[in-house]
Scaffold this active site. Structure first.
Site, mmCIF file in Angstrom:
data_model
loop_
_atom_site.group_PDB
_atom_site.id
_atom_site.type_symbol
_atom_site.label_atom_id
_atom_site.label_comp_id
_atom_site.label_asym_id
_atom_site.label_seq_id
_atom_site.Cartn_x
_atom_site.Cartn_y
_atom_site.Cartn_z
ATOM 1 N N LYS A 95 -9.720 -1.870 18.169
ATOM 2 C CA LYS A 95 -9.781 -2.465 16.732
ATOM 3 C C LYS A 95 -9.016 -3.930 16.923
ATOM 4 O O LYS A 95 -7.969 -4.189 17.194
ATOM 5 C CB LYS A 95 -9.127 -1.527 15.780
ATOM 6 C CG LYS A 95 -8.922 -2.181 14.379
ATOM 7 C CD LYS A 95 -8.031 -1.519 13.449
ATOM 8 C CE LYS A 95 -7.867 -2.236 12.049
ATOM 9 N NZ LYS A 95 -7.107 -1.539 11.210
ATOM 10 N N GLY A 156 -2.672 -2.872 3.274
ATOM 11 C CA GLY A 156 -1.487 -2.586 2.686
ATOM 12 C C GLY A 156 -1.640 -2.816 0.925
ATOM 13 O O GLY A 156 -0.282 -2.321 0.263
ATOM 14 N N ALA A 183 -9.257 -1.429 5.468
ATOM 15 C CA ALA A 183 -8.079 -1.990 4.851
ATOM 16 C C ALA A 183 -8.108 -2.234 3.275
ATOM 17 O O ALA A 183 -9.158 -2.592 2.799
ATOM 18 C CB ALA A 183 -7.542 -3.204 5.341
ATOM 19 N N GLY A 184 -7.124 -2.074 2.603
ATOM 20 C CA GLY A 184 -7.031 -2.272 1.314
ATOM 21 C C GLY A 184 -7.289 -1.324 0.254
ATOM 22 O O GLY A 184 -7.095 -1.509 -1.017
ATOM 23 N N ASN A 205 -4.803 3.783 5.993
ATOM 24 C CA ASN A 205 -3.444 4.161 6.557
ATOM 25 C C ASN A 205 -2.642 4.225 5.312
ATOM 26 O O ASN A 205 -2.269 5.495 5.061
ATOM 27 C CB ASN A 205 -3.165 3.259 7.601
ATOM 28 C CG ASN A 205 -2.049 4.076 8.244
ATOM 29 O OD1 ASN A 205 -1.766 3.601 9.415
ATOM 30 N ND2 ASN A 205 -1.271 4.767 7.789
ATOM 31 N N THR A 206 -2.542 3.183 4.432
ATOM 32 C CA THR A 206 -1.354 3.123 3.810
ATOM 33 C C THR A 206 -1.379 4.024 2.482
ATOM 34 O O THR A 206 -0.431 4.781 2.113
ATOM 35 C CB THR A 206 -1.115 1.862 3.454
ATOM 36 O OG1 THR A 206 -0.751 0.994 4.616
ATOM 37 C CG2 THR A 206 0.311 1.624 2.356
#
Lengths: 256, 65
Positions: A95, A156, A183-184, A205-206
């Protein structure tokens, strides 16, 4: 779903960072059904052995590993990090992150294309963390990328899909390229929306790791991704501005 | 000689990369290495001579998003 010729069952890809404990991480992965886990490389001191402990943990997850070049701001850094990750994780998948802006962690499009070119020539299967820019997407495909990972919002933030038009355009322009919204994302409904729009998968993830109950949130995302994918395949109705009665008009009793 | 290990100037006796890893206590750790920003694969560590001031990076698997 096929990514670089490899069949992956789940359309949810999950990061391994920021969980409250290794046990919670493992439970979140179990309930997510994720087929791919992102991992990274970081400095290690002699005798620290943190790498060995983490390696044991991720091997037990029974998922395909996708190492990242998180935090790299130059082509040189990203390429060297990718080479170290390939040796450590024994995979040519990477990645690729080449960050261009400190506050938004927006990819540096010029460095990204250059690093993707170098790594592809070196035998890597590059998953570039990119924006929704269609010109940049074209350049990445030109240098050999077979998968693109556009952001939904800055890493994040949990803001969801901040440029619906751009993402829709990207999807329409590259109908055959696997596109992963990376992401996001903050909520399962945002993941469902990405899947309803026809994206092939989501990576987050977050949103899971920082939830009060990460394992429950992982399962919520899994269901949302599945629902969104099914809805996309079911060919959603076209929206319209004016109401259209769903109950038949003909046969209504005349009572006034 | 003094070399930089993960950003910290460190005195080492060994003068090859594999010997420096041993000296630092990495043993058979699962680590990857770079010298002066260039990746050095496991197989090349023994032949990789180090000079004063060289910058050595030693990394291991970690959590990532």
């Amino acid at each position: 779903m096929q990514l670089y010729g490899t069949h992956i069952d789940s359309r949810l890809m999950l990061g391994t960072a920021q969980y409250p404990s290794p046990t919670v991480l493992a439970e979140a992965f179990r309930r997510s059904g994720a087929g791919i886990a992102t991992v990274s490389v970081r400095r290690e001191a002699g005798g620290e052995r943190a790498g060995a402990a983490f390696w044991d943990l991720v091997r037990r997850l029974d998922v395909t590993l996708l190492p990242n070049t998180a935090g790299c701001h130059s082509v040189r850094e990203a390429v060297t990090t990718a080479q170290m990750a390939r040796e450590l994780f024994d995979t040519s998948w990477i990645k690729l992150e080449v960050i261009g802006h400190a506050d938004t962690l927006q990819p540096d499009p010029f460095g990204l294309v250059e690093a993707a070119r170098i790594l592809t020539e070196d035998g890597f299967k590059v998953f570039p963390y990119t924006t929704e820019d269609v010109v940049l997407a074209d350049r990445l495909i030109d240098v050999g990328c077979e998968v693109l990972m556009p952001w939904g919002a800055p890493i994040g933030t949990g803001l969801g899909l901040t440029n619906i038009y751009g993402l829709r355009t990207l999807r329409a322009q590259f109908p055959k390229v696997p596109l992963v919204v990376d992401a996001g994302l903050g909520l399962p409904s945002q993941a469902a929306m990405a899947m309803e729009m026809g994206f092939d998968a989501v990576l987050l993830n977050t949103a899971v790791a920082k939830a009060g109950d990460p394992a429950a949130m992982a399962q919520a995302f899994a269901r949302a991704v599945e629902a969104g994918r099914l809805a996309h395949q079911a060919d959603p109705m076209a929206p319209r501005d004016m109401a259209a009665p769903s109950t038949p008009v003909i046969g209504r009793a005349l009572l006034s | 000689m003094k070399i930089e290990i993960n950003g910290t100037l460190t005195e080492v006796r060994a003068d090859t990369l594999d010997a420096v890893l041993d000296e630092l206590g990495h043993g058979d750790d699962k680590v990857a290495t770079a010298v002066n920003e260039t990746f050095v694969p496991v197989a090349a560590r023994r032949q990789t001579a180090l000079a004063p001031g060289d910058r050595v990076e030693i990394v291991a698997p970690r959590q990532g998003g």
